[in-house]
Design a protein around this motif. Structure first.
Motif, PDB file in Angstrom:
ATOM      1  N   UNK A   1      -2.940  -2.786   6.685  1.00 40.17           N
ATOM      2  CA  UNK A   1      -2.074  -1.688   6.299  1.00 40.17           C
ATOM      3  C   UNK A   1      -2.607  -0.426   6.765  1.00 40.17           C
ATOM      4  N   UNK A   2      -3.425  -0.555   7.760  1.00 38.00           N
ATOM      5  CA  UNK A   2      -3.946   0.540   8.634  1.00 38.00           C
ATOM      6  C   UNK A   2      -2.819   0.952   9.365  1.00 38.00           C
ATOM      7  N   UNK A   3      -2.940   2.085  10.101  1.00 37.07           N
ATOM      8  CA  UNK A   3      -1.905   2.408  11.284  1.00 37.07           C
ATOM      9  C   UNK A   3      -2.426   1.720  12.541  1.00 37.07           C
TER      10      UNK A   3
ATOM     11  N   UNK B   1      -4.995  -5.474  -7.668  1.00 37.98           N
ATOM     12  CA  UNK B   1      -4.092  -4.589  -6.907  1.00 37.98           C
ATOM     13  C   UNK B   1      -3.459  -3.331  -7.850  1.00 37.98           C
TER      14      UNK B   1
ATOM     15  N   UNK C   1     -11.767   6.572   3.895  1.00 38.44           N
ATOM     16  CA  UNK C   1     -10.994   7.539   4.209  1.00 38.44           C
ATOM     17  C   UNK C   1     -10.346   7.130   5.395  1.00 38.44           C
TER      18      UNK C   1
ATOM     19  N   UNK D   1      -8.364   4.536   5.258  1.00 39.21           N
ATOM     20  CA  UNK D   1      -7.097   4.220   4.579  1.00 39.21           C
ATOM     21  C   UNK D   1      -6.391   5.109   4.174  1.00 39.21           C
TER      22      UNK D   1
ATOM     23  N   UNK E   1      -3.500   5.603   6.873  1.00 35.00           N
ATOM     24  CA  UNK E   1      -2.782   4.196   6.161  1.00 35.00           C
ATOM     25  C   UNK E   1      -1.171   4.270   6.386  1.00 35.00           C
ATOM     26  N   UNK E   2      -0.915   3.083   6.404  1.00 38.43           N
ATOM     27  CA  UNK E   2       0.831   3.359   6.388  1.00 38.43           C
ATOM     28  C   UNK E   2       1.366   3.475   5.045  1.00 38.43           C
TER      29      UNK E   2
ATOM     30  N   UNK F   1      -4.054   3.422  -2.341  1.00 42.71           N
ATOM     31  CA  UNK F   1      -4.711   2.321  -1.621  1.00 42.71           C
ATOM     32  C   UNK F   1      -6.237   2.596  -1.579  1.00 42.71           C
TER      33      UNK F   1
ATOM     34  N   UNK G   1      -8.187   2.986  -4.663  1.00 40.36           N
ATOM     35  CA  UNK G   1      -8.680   1.746  -5.004  1.00 40.36           C
ATOM     36  C   UNK G   1      -9.600   1.204  -4.474  1.00 40.36           C
ATOM     37  N   UNK G   2      -9.801   1.345  -3.035  1.00 43.80           N
ATOM     38  CA  UNK G   2     -10.779   0.608  -2.201  1.00 43.80           C
ATOM     39  C   UNK G   2     -12.020   1.095  -2.664  1.00 43.80           C
TER      40      UNK G   2
ATOM     41  N   UNK H   1     -13.340   0.001  -5.956  1.00 42.27           N
ATOM     42  CA  UNK H   1     -13.940  -1.030  -5.831  1.00 42.27           C
ATOM     43  C   UNK H   1     -15.227  -1.220  -5.334  1.00 42.27           C
TER      44      UNK H   1
ATOM     45  N   UNK I   1      -0.606  -1.608  -5.600  1.00 38.76           N
ATOM     46  CA  UNK I   1      -1.087  -0.557  -4.410  1.00 38.76           C
ATOM     47  C   UNK I   1      -0.564  -1.295  -3.141  1.00 38.76           C
ATOM     48  N   UNK I   2      -0.092  -2.503  -3.234  1.00 39.33           N
ATOM     49  CA  UNK I   2       0.384  -3.250  -2.046  1.00 39.33           C
ATOM     50  C   UNK I   2       1.869  -3.289  -2.045  1.00 39.33           C
TER      51      UNK I   2
END
Lengths: 198, 262
Positions: free
Chosen positions: A145-147, B31, B74, B76, B80-81, B101, B104-105, B108, B259-260
């Motif tokens: 899910x990273x760019x 998730x 950071x 993500x 992130x997308x 996300x 959450x990471x 975790x 989150x997914x």
């Protein structure tokens, strides 16, 4: 009796103890490097991925040193356990990463039937450990899910780091140790050793 | 020194080890951001009550771990997308999804660090390895190998000091440059490793000379057994984990239940 033991590829007490002591040293190194690794994380540019390779070192180093089956797996697992007992950052995560990385590293040496211990095989085993870490990270850190560009950067840094720190570096270290002569009593007797006696 | 007379020190180490490491599998598949927020809060409370660290150290550890954990996510958060954009400038793209996300990471990692710290600060190496041999049937040679290795740490530290002093006497510390640095590093590592290997071999030979692990049956100096504390431990852990899930179901703090998705 000792000669008979050295010729077999089974681990004896001496091998186990040496492997665990090495693993403990690396466990300490991992523990001390943990904060450094955490410090370079904040920018999101994966500078930490370059350093990540150091965490694969125990398996190839032990395998290059002792050259027997099972040593790589034992070393990486014991190093992870030591890091966990020393309260390293990440805690219990380390153990799972260590187990899988050790198994993957071991598989590379097994693929050459524990007969080839060149710099290439060492680098490949570091690369295998890297694959293991990425498999776990894909689930743990949601890598997909990273760019795109960021993911590529991450993978490239990890490959460079792992080959450099856990492929080349342990090889250089073991070469240095060979000069001191300690490796002679550790390794199983090879054909060349018998040829010298002729 | 820490007080070793608390509940978490008296639990069977194997039980503690297995349950605590199985928590990894529990939270790996979470998730739901709310679950992770509540779980980290409950583990923080648990950590506060049972950790073996003293108050001041404990506070700094938690603070630093929390900051580092959030930083570790950071990449993500920043790259992130996602589709609901909060902030966008050149490469940096913060979206609601990636922010959720990332948090959450981070939480975790934070939770696992807390759990790991609870384990590490309340487990002594000697009972731990004895318990591994007795309850989990870890081969005696491996467990005693670990114990012997732990005993070598102070010797290694002393040796390290000796090398430092020897270098100072010979004026090596005054030389500068990359080559000198490399040479100094190799001197440290090669010497320490070679000595450790020799010491481990000597120890192994000495152990075998006394017929260590050469007979099938053996007795143990420390008998690690079970007690009522183990039940308390299981109940406490179950309560912590389930209350995390229950609170997230009844008191959700954020709308991000998966989150997914999104």
């Amino acid at each position: 009796m000792s000669k008979e033991k050295n010729t077999s590829l089974k681990l004896n007490l001496s091998d186990i103890l040496v492997t665990i002591v090495i693993a403990l040293v690396f466990g300490l190194v991992f523990r001390l490097l943990g904060p450094v690794y955490d410090l370079v994380k904040p920018f999101g540019l994966h500078l930490d991925a370059l350093l990540y390779g150091i965490w694969f070192i125990a398996a190839p180093f032990a395998a290059l040193l002792i050259r027997k089956p099972g040593v790589a797996f034992l070393a990486e697992t014991a190093a992870a356990l030591a890091e966990m007992l020393f309260a390293g950052s990440g805690g219990v995560i380390n153990l799972y990463y260590g187990l899988l990385q050790g198994a993957f590293s071991e598989a590379v040496f097994a693929a050459w039937r524990y007969k080839k211990f060149s710099i290439g095989v060492a680098s490949l085993s570091a690369f295998a450990a890297l694959i293991a870490s990425i498999i776990l990270d894909a689930g743990y850190a949601y890598l997909p899910l990273l760019a795109g560009w960021n993911l590529v950067l991450y993978l490239v840094f990890r490959v460079i780091g792992s080959v450099l720190f856990s492929g080349l570096f342990p090889y250089v270290l073991v070469k240095g140790l060979e000069k001191t002569g300690v490796t002679q009593s550790l390794r199983p007797v090879t054909k060349e050793d018998y040829d010298v006696l002729k | 020194m820490t007080n070793t007379n608390t509940l978490f020190f008296k639990i069977n180490p194997s039980l503690k080890f297995i349950l605590i490491s199985s928590l990894f599998l529990v939270y790996l598949f979470v998730q739901n951001l709310n679950t992770m927020i509540w779980a980290s809060m409950f583990f923080l409370i648990l950590y506060y009550f049972v950790s073996g660290l003293s108050g001041k150290w404990s506070f700094w550890f938690v603070l630093i771990t929390l900051i580092v954990s959030i930083f570790s996510a950071s990449a993500m958060i920043l790259f992130g997308k996602g589709s609901h954009i909060i902030y966008h400038q050149s490469l940096i793209l913060i979206t609601q999804e990636s922010l959720a996300r990332g948090i959450l990471l981070g939480l975790r990692t934070f939770t696992f660090s807390l759990i790991g710290m609870i384990f590490a600060t309340t487990t002594l190496p000697v009972p731990f390895f004895y318990s591994l041999m007795q309850q989990l049937r870890v081969p005696v040679r491996y467990a005693y190998g670990c114990l012997a290795a732990f005993r070598m740490i102070p010797i290694m530290a002393e040796e390290f000091m000796h090398i430092c002093q020897a270098m100072r006497v010979r004026g090596m510390t005054r030389q500068k440059g990359i080559r000198v640095f490399w040479e100094r590093m190799t001197r440290y590592t090669i010497t320490m490793l070679a000595q450790s290997i020799r010491r481990a071999q000597r120890t192994a030979i000495a152990m075998e000379a006394k017929r260590f692990s050469m007979t099938e049956k053996r007795t143990y100096f420390y008998e690690i057994g079970w007690s009522r504390n183990d039940i308390f431990f299981v109940v406490i852990l179950l309560l912590t984990v389930t209350s995390g899930f229950l609170f997230s179901a009844y008191f959700p703090l954020t709308p991000f239940t998966n989150v997914l998705d999104h």
